[in-house]
Write an enzyme that holds these catalytic residues in place. Structure first.
Site, PDB file in Angstrom:
ATOM      1  CE1 TYR A   6      -3.685   2.551   0.619  1.00  0.00           C
ATOM      2  CE2 TYR A   6      -2.224   3.403   2.326  1.00  0.00           C
ATOM      3  CZ  TYR A   6      -3.340   3.546   1.523  1.00  0.00           C
ATOM      4  OH  TYR A   6      -4.100   4.690   1.610  1.00  0.00           O
ATOM      5  CE  LYS A  19      -3.425   5.601  -1.400  1.00  0.00           C
ATOM      6  NZ  LYS A  19      -4.464   6.328  -2.177  1.00  0.00           N
ATOM      7  N   PRO A  51      -3.071  12.789   3.641  1.00  0.00           N
ATOM      8  CG  PRO A  51      -5.307  12.654   3.090  1.00  0.00           C
ATOM      9  CD  PRO A  51      -3.943  12.497   2.511  1.00  0.00           C
ATOM     10  CB  VAL A  86      -9.078   9.370   6.867  1.00  0.00           C
ATOM     11  CG1 VAL A  86     -10.339  10.234   6.782  1.00  0.00           C
ATOM     12  CG2 VAL A  86      -7.927  10.046   6.123  1.00  0.00           C
ATOM     13  CB  SER A  97      -9.597   4.303   8.025  1.00  0.00           C
ATOM     14  OG  SER A  97      -8.554   4.604   7.123  1.00  0.00           O
TER      15      SER A  97
END
Length: 297
Positions: A77, A81, A104, A107, A119
């Site tokens: 991941y 990103k 961010p 979240v 999340s």
């Protein structure tokens, strides 16, 4: 979805390539449409995973996750990103398109969807699993509503440029649970916390200078839990006195106990409203002494 059994080549096709190509496709379309500015939502995951960063130094926008380290440690991941944001950065330099990136961290806050994401699942598990031990690691949290405000600032402020880390609070898991416990004392929280490795911190100073502010973390956590309850991701359980002893039962068990037919497995929220009505009537009729109602899942 990436699973432990997947080969790196499969991960490349299913996670990395879509992240990079999808980002570039949008940016190219924006260039063709003569869009003046694009705000790319990246992630704190593209910032935080860098073993070469000086120990003890707070990470700012100049820090990038190390892609080779991500590969070696199977942090796919983070890799996706990092590569997607890096491509956006390079595209902006080549094309002249004004690209601002917002990163961010974890979240939380009210959800639009009715299913758990990665999340919200962290909060759900902390609230209901009752772990014997849980690592007291550092949580880097920001409210989804504050992320939306940050994106508007990055888009509308003429002086906005480059990259912005979006993080409101750095809080240990144990301290987070204590906030939850104050508001929802009967949830099934971890019984013990163990200290893990020391974790490095991120700074949101640049974004705050742009004008971003953050709501209290208690508001974020409470609104997160209430959102999960409304979505049926944290089911209701009830504490009452039955036969002289305190009993804890799920909403379906309570409905069965009260002889209710037609309970919905697909819509636990409707069950909760139905049960609340029945229990209120039962209390008035003297059939059940209700002590408290809780949602634990």
């Amino acid at each position: 979805m990436v699973t432990p059994s997947m080969e790196p080549s499969e991960i490349l096709v299913q996670l990395i390539e879509p992240a990079v190509k999808g980002t570039l496709n949008v940016l190219k379309a924006c260039s063709e449409a003569n869009v003046k500015r694009v705000v790319v939502v990246s992630s704190g995951a593209a910032v935080s995973l860098n073993p070469e960063w000086p120990k003890g130094q707070v990470k700012d926008e100049t820090c990038w996750s190390d892609t080779e380290y991500c590969r070696r440690t199977n942090n796919w991941y983070c890799l996706s990103k990092t590569k997607a944001e890096s491509e956006a950065f390079e595209y902006a330099k080549r094309s002249g398109l004004d690209v601002v990136r917002v990163c961010p961290t974890h979240v939380l806050g009210p959800m639009l969807q009715s299913t758990a994401n990665a999340s919200s699942l962290v909060l759900i598990k902390l609230s209901k699993e009752g772990y014997d031990e849980f690592e007291n690691n550092l949580r880097m949290i920001v409210d989804v509503r504050d992320v939306a405000e940050a994106l508007l600032l990055a888009y509308e402020k003429p002086e906005a440029e480059g990259r912005y880390i979006c993080i409101a609070y750095m809080i240990k898991s144990q301290d987070l649970v204590e906030i939850l416990r104050k508001n929802y004392p009967n949830y099934n929280y971890p019984k013990k916390f163990t200290e893990g490795k020391e974790e490095e911190k991120l700074s949101s100073e640049k974004l705050q200078k742009l004008g971003c502010s953050y709501r209290p973390i208690e508001e974020t956590l409470v609104d997160s839990i209430e959102s999960c309850r409304q979505a049926g991701l944290l089911y209701y359980m009830y504490v009452g006195t039955v036969g002289g002893g305190t009993q804890l039962a799920s909403q379906s068990a309570c409905l069965n106990l009260l002889g209710v037919k037609g309970a919905s497995k697909e819509s636990p929220g409707s069950n909760s409203r139905l049960l609340a009505t029945i229990v209120a009537g039962s209390v008035l009729a003297g059939e059940l002494s209700l002590m408290s109602a809780i949602a634990v899942g």
